[in-house]
Design an enzyme around this catalytic site. Structure first.
Site, PDB file in Angstrom:
ATOM      1  N   LYS A 108       0.836  -1.200   0.000  1.00 38.75           N
ATOM      2  CA  LYS A 108       0.000   0.000   0.000  1.00 38.75           C
ATOM      3  C   LYS A 108       0.869   1.248   0.000  1.00 38.75           C
ATOM      4  O   LYS A 108       1.958   1.235   0.575  1.00 38.75           O
ATOM      5  CB  LYS A 108      -0.849   0.037   1.286  1.00 38.75           C
ATOM      6  CG  LYS A 108      -2.008  -0.929   1.342  1.00 38.75           C
ATOM      7  CD  LYS A 108      -2.744  -0.785   2.674  1.00 38.75           C
ATOM      8  CE  LYS A 108      -3.855  -1.811   2.827  1.00 38.75           C
ATOM      9  NZ  LYS A 108      -4.977  -1.635   1.884  1.00 38.75           N
ATOM     10  N   ARG A 151     -10.350 -11.385   2.405  1.00 36.75           N
ATOM     11  CA  ARG A 151     -11.282 -12.396   1.892  1.00 36.75           C
ATOM     12  C   ARG A 151     -10.642 -13.786   1.871  1.00 36.75           C
ATOM     13  O   ARG A 151     -11.342 -14.785   1.970  1.00 36.75           O
ATOM     14  CB  ARG A 151     -11.774 -11.971   0.496  1.00 36.75           C
ATOM     15  CG  ARG A 151     -10.693 -11.862  -0.535  1.00 36.75           C
ATOM     16  CD  ARG A 151     -11.148 -11.092  -1.765  1.00 36.75           C
ATOM     17  NE  ARG A 151     -11.186  -9.648  -1.531  1.00 36.75           N
ATOM     18  CZ  ARG A 151     -11.586  -8.746  -2.431  1.00 36.75           C
ATOM     19  NH1 ARG A 151     -11.993  -9.141  -3.626  1.00 36.75           N
ATOM     20  NH2 ARG A 151     -11.582  -7.466  -2.154  1.00 36.75           N
TER      21      ARG A 151
HETATM   22  N1  BES Z   1      -8.058  -3.706   4.785  1.00 38.27           N
HETATM   23  C1  BES Z   1      -8.292  -3.280   3.454  1.00 38.27           C
HETATM   24  C2  BES Z   1      -9.597  -2.520   3.289  1.00 38.27           C
HETATM   25  C3  BES Z   1      -9.716  -1.193   3.975  1.00 38.27           C
HETATM   26  C4  BES Z   1      -9.451  -0.028   3.291  1.00 38.27           C
HETATM   27  C5  BES Z   1     -10.148  -1.110   5.292  1.00 38.27           C
HETATM   28  C6  BES Z   1      -9.587   1.183   3.917  1.00 38.27           C
HETATM   29  C7  BES Z   1     -10.273   0.114   5.930  1.00 38.27           C
HETATM   30  C8  BES Z   1      -9.995   1.259   5.242  1.00 38.27           C
HETATM   31  C9  BES Z   1      -8.338  -4.483   2.516  1.00 38.27           C
HETATM   32  O1  BES Z   1      -7.569  -5.557   2.870  1.00 38.27           O
HETATM   33  C10 BES Z   1      -7.845  -4.015   1.182  1.00 38.27           C
HETATM   34  O2  BES Z   1      -6.707  -3.694   1.086  1.00 38.27           O
HETATM   35  N2  BES Z   1      -8.721  -4.026   0.194  1.00 38.27           N
HETATM   36  C11 BES Z   1      -8.376  -3.613  -1.115  1.00 38.27           C
HETATM   37  C12 BES Z   1      -8.965  -4.605  -2.089  1.00 38.27           C
HETATM   38  C13 BES Z   1      -8.494  -4.437  -3.487  1.00 38.27           C
HETATM   39  C14 BES Z   1      -7.033  -4.842  -3.584  1.00 38.27           C
HETATM   40  C15 BES Z   1      -9.340  -5.279  -4.377  1.00 38.27           C
HETATM   41  C16 BES Z   1      -8.971  -2.226  -1.335  1.00 38.27           C
HETATM   42  O3  BES Z   1     -10.058  -1.956  -0.830  1.00 38.27           O
HETATM   43  O4  BES Z   1      -8.309  -1.411  -1.953  1.00 38.27           O
HETATM   44 MN    MN Z   2      -5.549  -5.375   2.109  1.00 37.01          MN
END
Ligand code: BES
Ligand code: MN
Ligand code: ZN
Length: 466
Positions: free
Chosen positions: A248, A322
């Site tokens: 990230k 997931r």
């Molecule tokens: N933990 C994150 C989701 C999240 C984002 C929680 C912001 C709280 C605040 C999750 O694991 C994630 O990174 N999701 C990705 C999915 C994508 C790679 C399909 C996302 O939401 O960007």
């Molecule tokens: Mn994630």
């Protein structure tokens, strides 16, 4: 903070007396009417406060008048919001004993009042070397004793969850979550990495591989005589989400210690369940691990086999929640419970869709989803249903495995939901995406900054209603 129920709060000796004022009505306090309303034109807009010194003329040092807004628009949520503001005001002027005299409220406010004063009382100052000891010791209120006592327990569970989710990832590790679970006095099993491997949890274990922290699979169980239902609560327990190799950007990683908020919610619920003693059997399930890009990390393109035998091509290592939930949902399905409810900070897309106002909810049983939405509404939380049409699975098609872990960017919350659905077998199931509501970067009007304890009030009330 003790809440004491008495019959008449108005004459109670205390530091501060808090009285309410609706916009279109006067308050019962004569001196408040004289000074706040007549002299200073205090209107009583929702959440507005007015501080009135009494110069030793009354049984209390000060009066705080709290605006309740328009009477016809007043409801339990507004009550909670106003009481939080008034209580914080009393704390800020260093009141130790506070009496509330609430007039003209046409519903039983015992529960929401209790939530409000307990929420106002919460702070996470564990790591401040200088602690401010501004705390109310004693609150007097005219309310219903047994509702207050129950609400206090629910609020304590909420604070437990908030503390856990506010805790930095360096301390709130998978092993720490497991040890906290073991200390709750329930029947608890912790499965090690090797045991998870034997159970075939290839999706969950892949996520934890890039971290030096050992993954832990946690199963807590509460039961009672002749349970009316058997319910499994599954919480996403990523103790830190760096994104893995699909790392990230810094700004998105800042709050990722909160990625175990689903797990923290389940632990909060389980922490008080014996005391609240609902008439249901409850299983608390958490697949806890850390998503890091270490040299053993799982990679884009890897193929994982989940507990139910389904194969998953890794499209993005940041869609890790997931994968861990897939195995946890398989495990929960095998318990043959009546209902499975999962909570997860799962997608940024859910946050884009609903902002920080509501959690997204979806599932395979409309009655379960409806009941949870209704319970949330009555608990002071908001759940909003998102669709779970089968077409969302189209973009998850893989050329070489049964599915990929990510698909189209569009409709990301529902795509994640439909992915999870593949791992729930013949059981009523609801999925609650709390990404937008579990942790506030900007201060929330009631809960302030940081972890919110999302899901705790709703789930506990849901269990108690069965
Ligand atoms: N933990 C994150 C989701 C999240 C984002 C929680 C912001 C709280 C605040 C999750 O694991 C994630 O990174 N999701 C990705 C999915 C994508 C790679 C399909 C996302 O939401 O960007
Ligand atoms: Mn994630
Ligand atoms: Zn995550």
């Amino acid at each position: 903070m003790e809440i004491r129920i008495i019959e008449n709060t108005q004459n109670q000796e205390c530091d501060v007396l808090i009285v309410n004022k609706f916009e279109n009505e006067n308050t019962i306090s004569e001196i408040a009417n004289k000074y706040a309303v007549e002299e200073d034109k205090f209107e009583g807009k929702l959440g507005e406060t007015y501080i009135l010194p009494t110069y030793g003329q009354e049984k209390h040092r000060k009066i705080i008048v709290i605006g309740f807004g328009k009477k016809e628009e007043f409801n339990p949520n507004k009550l909670r919001e106003a009481i939080v503001k008034a209580t914080k005001k009393a704390i800020s002027i260093e009141a130790k004993t506070v009496a509330f005299k609430l007039e003209g409220v046409e519903f039983d406010y015992s529960e929401q009042f209790t939530f409000a004063v307990k929420i106002a009382d919460y702070k996470f100052d564990k790591y401040k070397s200088e602690k401010k000891d501004k705390k109310i010791d004693l609150i007097y209120v005219e309310a219903c004793e047994h509702i207050v006592r129950k609400a206090e327990k629910i609020a304590d569970a909420m604070a437990f969850t908030r503390n856990l989710a506010n805790e930095p990832a360096q301390f709130a590790t998978p092993s720490e979550l497991a040890s906290i679970a073991c200390d709750l006095g329930l029947e608890t099993i912790i499965y090690s990495k090797d045991e998870c491997e034997k159970m075939g949890m290839g999706a969950f274990l892949a996520v934890g591989r890039g971290s030096s922290e050992e993954p832990k699979f946690i199963h807590m169980k509460y039961t009672c005589e002749n349970p009316k239902k058997r319910i499994a609560l599954v919480g996403k327990g990523i103790t830190f989400d760096s994104g893995g190799l699909d790392i990230k950007p810094a700004s998105s990683m800042l709050t990722m210690k909160d990625d175990m908020s689903g797990a923290a919610c389940v632990l909060g619920v389980m922490s008080i369940i014996k005391e609240l003693a609902p008439q249901v059997e409850v299983h608390g399930i958490i697949a806890a691990c850390e998503n890091m890009p270490g040299c053993s990390a799982y990679k884009p393109g890897d193929i994982l086999t989940a507990k139910n035998g389904k194969t998953i091509e890794v499209d993005n290592t940041d869609a890790e929640g997931r994968l861990t939930l897939a195995d946890a949902l398989c495990y929960a399905s095998e318990l043959k419970v009546d209902e499975v409810i999962d909570l997860a900070t799962l997608t940024g897309a859910c946050m884009v869709a609903l902002g920080t106002q509501a959690a997204g909810i979806m599932g395979n049983d409309s009655e379960l989803v409806k009941n949870l939405i209704l319970t949330a509404e009555n608990s002071g939380e908001r759940f909003w249903e998102l669709p779970l049409w089968e077409e969302y699975a189209d973009s998850l098609k893989s050329d070489i495995a049964d599915m990929k872990n990510t698909g189209s960017r569009w409709g990301g919350a529902s795509t994640a939901g439909i992915f999870l659905k593949k791992f729930v077998k013949d059981i009523k199931w609801a999925h609650i995406d709390i990404a937008g509501v579990a942790f506030f970067e900007n201060a929330h009007k009631e809960l302030g900054k940081g972890a919110s304890g999302a899901g705790v009030r709703t789930l506990l009330k849901y269990l108690l209603e069965q």
